[in-house]
Write an enzyme that holds these catalytic residues in place. Structure first.
Site, short mmCIF file in Angstrom:
data_model
loop_
_atom_site.label_atom_id
_atom_site.label_comp_id
_atom_site.label_asym_id
_atom_site.label_seq_id
_atom_site.Cartn_x
_atom_site.Cartn_y
_atom_site.Cartn_z
N CYS A 101 41.54 46.25 36.21
CA CYS A 101 41.94 47.00 37.41
C CYS A 101 41.75 46.08 38.61
O CYS A 101 40.80 45.31 38.66
CB CYS A 101 41.13 48.28 37.71
SG CYS A 101 41.62 49.72 36.75
N1 GLN Z 1 39.94 49.42 34.39
C1 GLN Z 1 39.42 50.22 35.29
O1 GLN Z 1 38.67 49.79 36.18
C2 GLN Z 1 39.75 51.68 35.12
C3 GLN Z 1 39.33 52.62 36.21
C4 GLN Z 1 39.18 54.06 35.72
N2 GLN Z 1 38.11 54.19 34.79
C5 GLN Z 1 40.48 54.55 35.14
O2 GLN Z 1 40.65 54.67 33.98
O3 GLN Z 1 41.37 54.85 35.85
#
Ligand code: GLN
Length: 298
Positions: A2
């Site tokens: 992300c």
């Molecule tokens: N890869 C991440 O940081 C994911 C952020 C969050 N847990 C989501 O699924 O949207």
């Protein structure tokens, strides 16, 4: 992965370029998250107008004639500015809750991305470049904004599962990481009246902050609370009507870098998100400390 970005302007001269700068920052992190992308842009609140950003899977059908129908239903002036699958509905601030209710009846397929006096939120499945183009984010003016490109760890890859998540007026949050106690926390927040649209962990963090602020905490205090009440990995970047905040969990394994000049405060998951910002060569650049709250207000 992300990728997350945030930009809080101090210098009004940069406001016409906010959308372009934030778009550039987010697109530079595209390889950190291919699933969906989103941006929240805050424009100066006038005090006599509120905005509701909505999304429809069938914009031609749902947005046609909506201004007149909604105005009639709520008994107040309404304008609807369509941008692809999203539209920004403008009305008087006292009519926002009534308008949200009326929308459920008039257009049951419409989803609310966020509402407030300053914020507009655009998010869809797809890469940052496509999302930024689709909503013409580069041409947007504003005072601050946050953005996210998602590699899903929790909940489906859908428009509603994209970040930023907005759970209170002019509040929104983007997240890199995953929370381990989000189901318990969601149940607690539901008992206190909070409403949820998804199974996503990040939505719980957004609702946690909205809930704490609704109980009288300021943004800094609410962010401080995440350090004891939320378990798991997180870097959060948060926007409010006048504010911008950052916090990382005590282990802080997700990358983060910040830069500050007389003109702005900027956040990026990686330094490459900041390289095109004006004056970056002379900026104060640092890695935000674990378990430390940073926030700025206009
Ligand atoms: N890869 C991440 O940081 C994911 C952020 C969050 N847990 C989501 O699924 O949207």
């Amino acid at each position: 992965m992300c990728g997350i970005v945030g930009l809080f302007l101090k210098d009004k001269a940069l406001e016409p370029k906010l959308g372009a700068m934030l778009s550039e920052m987010l697109v530079s992190l595209s390889d950190r998250g291919p699933d969906s992308a989103g941006i929240a842009i805050y424009g100066a609140a006038t005090g006599n107008e509120a905005k509701i950003t909505v999304q429809s899977p069938k914009p031609d059908r749902d947005f046609r004639g909506l201004d007149a129908e909604l105005a009639k239903a709520i008994g107040a002036p309404v304008s609807v500015a369509v941008k692809s699958t999203h539209a920004v509905i403008r009305t008087t601030p006292d009519k926002v809750d009534t308008a949200r209710e009326a929308l459920q009846t008039l257009r049951p397929d419409i989803r609310i991305m966020g509402a407030g006096e300053a914020v507009e939120i655009y998010k869809e499945v797809g890469l940052p470049e496509a999302v930024v183009d689709r909503f013409d984010v580069r041409s947007m003016t504003g005072t601050h904004g946050i953005g996210h490109t998602r590699m899903a760890t929790e909940s489906a890859v859908t428009t509603m599962g994209a970040h930023p998540f907005s759970t209170g007026a002019d509040q929104c949050l983007v997240h890199n990481g995953s929370l381990s106690n989000h189901n318990n926390m969601r149940r607690e927040l539901i008992r206190d009246g909070m409403k949820f649209e998804t199974e996503n962990d990040t939505e719980v963090a957004a609702a946690y902050l909205s809930n704490r602020m609704a109980h009288g905490k300021n943004l800094g205090e609410a962010l401080e609370g995440t350090l004891s009440d939320l378990d798991g990995f997180f870097t959060f970047v948060v926007g409010t009507k006048n504010g911008f905040g950052v916090v990382r969990d005590p282990i802080a394994c997700k990358p983060a870098v910040m830069a500050e000049t007389d003109q702005y405060v900027a956040f990026g998951s990686e330094y490459r998100a900041l390289t095109k910002l004006p004056g970056i060569d002379n900026a104060r650049v640092w890695e935000p400390e674990p378990a430390t709250v940073y926030f700025w207000e206009h």
